[in-house]
Design a protein around this motif. Structure first.
Motif, PDB file in Angstrom:
ATOM      1  N   ALA A 106      34.699  43.153  12.815  1.00  0.00           N
ATOM      2  CA  ALA A 106      33.768  44.328  12.768  1.00  0.00           C
ATOM      3  C   ALA A 106      32.250  44.389  12.134  1.00  0.00           C
ATOM      4  N   VAL A 107      32.629  43.450  10.777  1.00  0.00           N
ATOM      5  CA  VAL A 107      31.080  43.916  10.043  1.00  0.00           C
ATOM      6  C   VAL A 107      30.645  42.895  10.730  1.00  0.00           C
TER       7      VAL A 107
ATOM      8  N   VAL B 136      47.869  49.915  15.750  1.00  0.00           N
ATOM      9  CA  VAL B 136      46.944  49.482  14.225  1.00  0.00           C
ATOM     10  C   VAL B 136      45.309  48.852  15.433  1.00  0.00           C
ATOM     11  N   GLU B 137      44.657  50.298  15.234  1.00  0.00           N
ATOM     12  CA  GLU B 137      43.394  49.435  16.327  1.00  0.00           C
ATOM     13  C   GLU B 137      42.651  50.093  15.040  1.00  0.00           C
TER      14      GLU B 137
ATOM     15  N   LEU C 224      47.527  40.991  19.941  1.00  0.00           N
ATOM     16  CA  LEU C 224      46.121  41.045  19.284  1.00  0.00           C
ATOM     17  C   LEU C 224      45.365  41.682  20.619  1.00  0.00           C
ATOM     18  N   GLN C 225      45.232  42.755  20.850  1.00  0.00           N
ATOM     19  CA  GLN C 225      43.833  42.414  21.743  1.00  0.00           C
ATOM     20  C   GLN C 225      42.628  42.912  21.504  1.00  0.00           C
ATOM     21  N   LEU C 226      41.675  42.769  22.797  1.00  0.00           N
ATOM     22  CA  LEU C 226      40.160  42.987  22.377  1.00  0.00           C
ATOM     23  C   LEU C 226      40.053  43.375  23.243  1.00  0.00           C
ATOM     24  N   LEU C 227      39.304  45.057  22.981  1.00  0.00           N
ATOM     25  CA  LEU C 227      38.964  46.157  24.323  1.00  0.00           C
ATOM     26  C   LEU C 227      37.584  46.740  24.416  1.00  0.00           C
ATOM     27  N   GLU C 228      36.846  47.505  24.943  1.00  0.00           N
ATOM     28  CA  GLU C 228      35.158  47.636  25.594  1.00  0.00           C
ATOM     29  C   GLU C 228      35.378  48.951  24.333  1.00  0.00           C
ATOM     30  N   ASN C 229      35.214  49.376  23.142  1.00  0.00           N
ATOM     31  CA  ASN C 229      34.628  50.683  23.022  1.00  0.00           C
ATOM     32  C   ASN C 229      34.215  52.228  23.018  1.00  0.00           C
ATOM     33  N   GLN C 230      34.092  52.632  23.351  1.00  0.00           N
ATOM     34  CA  GLN C 230      32.885  53.836  23.703  1.00  0.00           C
ATOM     35  C   GLN C 230      32.721  54.532  22.734  1.00  0.00           C
TER      36      GLN C 230
ATOM     37  N   VAL D 166      33.477  47.066  20.081  1.00  0.00           N
ATOM     38  CA  VAL D 166      34.634  46.624  19.917  1.00  0.00           C
ATOM     39  C   VAL D 166      35.658  47.124  19.746  1.00  0.00           C
ATOM     40  N   ARG D 167      36.770  47.396  20.335  1.00  0.00           N
ATOM     41  CA  ARG D 167      38.125  48.101  19.418  1.00  0.00           C
ATOM     42  C   ARG D 167      38.698  47.037  19.970  1.00  0.00           C
TER      43      ARG D 167
END
Length: 385
Positions: A290-291, A317-318, A356-362, A366-367
């Protein structure tokens, strides 16, 4: 008709049938299995007698008589082999050839006695008359045939059991190899990331010593805390969510000093979650990702939020960021490969239900969502030197 493998190795001929193999082993189960086995053999012999006899006897009386005879012989063999195993266990647990010879001899003797006893009890034959009429010779022939057939059937069951055991061992070896490979891939990824983090942190400390000594001291203190936690985590065979969150907090504290207002973070975890077991070094790669791919490439930076909660029968865990997003950041070494390795490691350590899932964050970013079922976590197969 016997319980040879049950006595010698905890198996019964009927265990060649998969559903019956799952029944819990016990003396009562073995007796019931022997009864079923005897009835099957008696039914086959009764059918053969009807087909081969010149003048077949009435079906029902013949079948009932054969069932009774088969059970007399079968339970004699069952009891004799159990007695041999109890009073002379070396004969049944030693060399395979010795065990097979004992089984054949015991089955033959018990078959002779059992068939003779069945004729006396069921047909009313005189025991002395059987001897004078040389009927025991025919009985002995039948007994030898019975013993050979029994030994063949047991050999088939024994080979099936050996193949099943070998297949189970191979599956275990494959699973262990997969776990080792996942650990090796993770360590390789850490070997790429940690020097980069180490050099950047020390370089920042040097640059801050003259102009902002308080900031330099804080960064160095938090870096020491991170190294201590990281070393303990890499050597641990098991970990808790609380320990992994503390490691993530120390890591983000160091980066917060270096990036300043460009990095903000929050860690939110339900109190009951912190004691839950988790494989070591699962969360930090997500935060590092993420960083590196979300916050650093974005000029104004962003926020990282780590949340942990219980969802059904799994730990969720997100790790969310408000960075560049899935398609906004330029590619960097180790990105996709690192997540693929982590996804495989999660499945190896926490079972097929983990993911493990990669999703669009709002509103942006990324989440990464990590789902870990409540199962026993196997010990880590990798240790730091």
């Amino acid at each position: 008709m016997d319980n040879t493998e049950s006595a010698a190795q905890g198996r019964h001929p009927l265990e060649a049938i998969l559903p019956l193999r799952r029944a819990q082993a016990s003396p009562w189960r073995d007796l019931f299995f022997t009864f079923v086995w005897n009835c099957l053999v008696g039914t086959v012999l009764a059918a053969a007698d009807q087909l081969l006899a010149a003048r077949p006897a009435p079906i029902v009386p013949s079948w009932l008589g054969m069932l009774a005879a088969a059970n007399i012989v079968g339970f004699l063999i069952h009891g004799a082999l159990s007695a041999v195993y109890r009073w002379a266990p070396r004969l049944m647990t030693g060399k395979r050839q010795t065990r097979r010879l004992v089984q054949i001899v015991v089955a033959g003797v018990c078959a002779v006695v059992g068939i003779a006893l069945a004729r006396v009890l069921l047909s009313g034959d005189d025991p002395l008359g059987l001897i004078r009429s040389h009927a025991l010779t025919k009985i002995a022939v039948y007994a030898v045939v019975t013993a050979v057939i029994m030994r063949i059937s047991l050999s088939i069951g024994e080979r099936r059991a050996e193949r099943a055991t070998q297949a189970a061992r191979q599956q275990e070896q494959i699973a262990t190899a997969g776990r080792l490979l996942s650990e090796a891939r993770l360590r390789a990824l850490q070997a790429q990331i940690e020097p980069h983090f180490l050099y950047n942190t020390l370089a920042n400390v040097v640059s801050l010593i003259d102009t902002q000594p308080a900031q330099a001291r804080r960064m160095l203190e938090r870096f020491i805390d991170y190294l201590r936690s990281s070393l303990a985590a890499s050597r641990a065979e098991a970990a808790t969510l609380g320990g992994e969150l503390d490691l993530v907090r120390a890591y983000l504290d160091v980066l917060a000093v270096r990036l300043g207002p460009r990095l903000r973070y929050r860690i939110e975890a339900e109190p009951d979650c912190r004691a839950l077991p988790i494989a070591p070094m699962l969360l930090q790669p997500l935060v590092e990702n993420a960083v590196m791919h979300g916050i650093e490439p974005k000029l104004e930076g962003g926020e990282i939020v780590v949340r942990a909660s219980v969802v059904g029968d799994a730990l969720c865990v997100e790790v969310g960021d408000t960075g560049m997003g899935l398609n906004g950041a330029p590619p960097r070494p180790g990105g996709g490969v690192g997540l693929a390795n982590l996804r495989e490691r999660v499945r190896q350590l926490h079972g097929p239900g983990a993911g493990l899932q990669l999703l669009e964050n709002q509103p942006c970013g990324v989440r990464a969502r990590l789902l870990l079922p409540f199962t026993k976590v196997p010990p880590s197969t990798s240790h730091a030197p």
